[in-house]
Design an enzyme around this catalytic site. Structure first.
Site, PDB file in Angstrom:
ATOM      1  N   ALA A 138     -17.341  -3.490  -3.032  1.00  0.00           N
ATOM      2  CA  ALA A 138     -18.706  -3.364  -3.544  1.00  0.00           C
ATOM      3  C   ALA A 138     -18.738  -2.746  -4.934  1.00  0.00           C
ATOM      4  O   ALA A 138     -19.771  -2.780  -5.595  1.00  0.00           O
ATOM      5  CB  ALA A 138     -19.557  -2.526  -2.582  1.00  0.00           C
ATOM      6  N   LYS A 139     -17.634  -2.151  -5.360  1.00  0.00           N
ATOM      7  CA  LYS A 139     -17.485  -1.587  -6.713  1.00  0.00           C
ATOM      8  C   LYS A 139     -18.669  -0.695  -7.082  1.00  0.00           C
ATOM      9  O   LYS A 139     -19.223  -0.797  -8.181  1.00  0.00           O
ATOM     10  CB  LYS A 139     -17.288  -2.692  -7.741  1.00  0.00           C
ATOM     11  N   ARG A 140     -19.039   0.190  -6.192  1.00  0.00           N
ATOM     12  CA  ARG A 140     -20.173   1.079  -6.450  1.00  0.00           C
ATOM     13  C   ARG A 140     -19.791   2.173  -7.445  1.00  0.00           C
ATOM     14  O   ARG A 140     -18.660   2.654  -7.455  1.00  0.00           O
ATOM     15  CB  ARG A 140     -20.670   1.714  -5.152  1.00  0.00           C
TER      16      ARG A 140
END
EC number: 4.1.1.23
Length: 281
Positions: free
Chosen positions: A98-100
């Protein structure tokens, strides 16, 4: 609710048992079409759960790309919840891609969505971006330690836009990417058999000889298969750190669907090649 055994220990064990392969679940429109599926929630669910059925009982890690589920709204996220649950039930560890990345309470909210054990999308690990400053990840680091989850932090990615930030040189002469790796080494100091805080380093990123990849943690390495890297390239790219590399293959496996047997055969082939290379055979 008691914490899980630390992610690094669980990952080391499943990598040793099954080999280090990670299979991505990337249900983008073109792959749905290749499988003869409609680009809708029904097609999304058929695609994703077929991949889980085929390989979750034999690979170390599965990595669903959240964006391809989110684009269908709440119904797509509901499919993602089922995919995570079924993959973990089959023995694979799930890395939510999700590369938050955010600051303060917002970063804490993202962490709770994926790393709190009773969250519907609880995953064994989460990909995160440190480019609001590594310290902005503190809420996710703290919650991962509390629950036994892990993080994979973007360090040296292979996208063409990455170098303008990751290769930028700080006042102390160290690149931003090297600084991220140093932070991860500090997070993992003293952890055995493997720390829980990993780096994302592309298998096609080029010469890494000037970077210290000895972070005592896993390295998630996208780029094997359709993007051009092969299992044989891994020792050259990652050197002594290759034993801790989790190579990610997506299209190289997924293009063999919807036939379950063909998906399994492709995953087994990649896993065998990678296992042999890591073992020095």
């Amino acid at each position: 609710m008691s914490p899980l055994e630390p992610f690094g220990a669980r990952l080391r064990r499943v990598m040793d048992e099954r080999g280090p392969l990670c299979v991505g679940i990337d249900p983008h429109a073109s792959l749905l079409s290749e499988w003869g599926l409609n680009d809708d929630v029904v097609g999304l669910e058929r695609f994703s759960r077929t991949v889980v059925e085929a390989v979750a009982d034999r690979v170390a890690v599965m990595k669903p790309q959240s964006a391809f589920f989110e684009r269908f709204g709440a119904r797509g996220v509901a499919v993602l919840e089922r995919v995570v649950e079924e993959a973990r039930a089959a023995g694979a560890l799930v890395v939510m891609d999700a590369k938050r990345g955010d600051i303060g309470s917002t970063m804490a909210g993202y962490a709770e969505a994926y790393l709190r054990k009773d969250a519907p999308l609880f995953s064994d690990a989460l990909t995160v971006s440190p480019y609001l400053g590594y310290g902005s990840l503190s809420p996710a680091v703290a919650l991962a330690r509390e629950t036994g989850a892990g993080l994979f932090v973007l360090a040296l990615t292979s996208n063409p836009e990455g170098p303008e930030v990751q290769h930028a040189v700080r006042a102390d002469g160290r690149t931003v990417g090297a600084t991220v790796l140093a932070h991860l080494a500090a997070e993992n100091a003293g952890e055995e058999p493997l720390g829980s805080f990993g780096a994302v380093v592309g298998a096609t990123v080029g010469d890494l000889s000037s970077y210290d990849l000895d972070i005592n943690g896993p390295i998630l390495a996208p780029g094997v298969g359709a993007q051009g890297a092969t299992a044989a390239d891994l020792p050259t790219v990652f050197g002594a750190a290759v034993r801790n590399v989790v190579p990610n293959v997506s299209r190289g496996v997924l293009r063999h669907g919807p036939d379950v047997g063909a998906l399994r055969a492709a995953a087994d082939r990649f896993a065998g090649e990678i296992r042999d290379v890591v073992a020095g055979r």
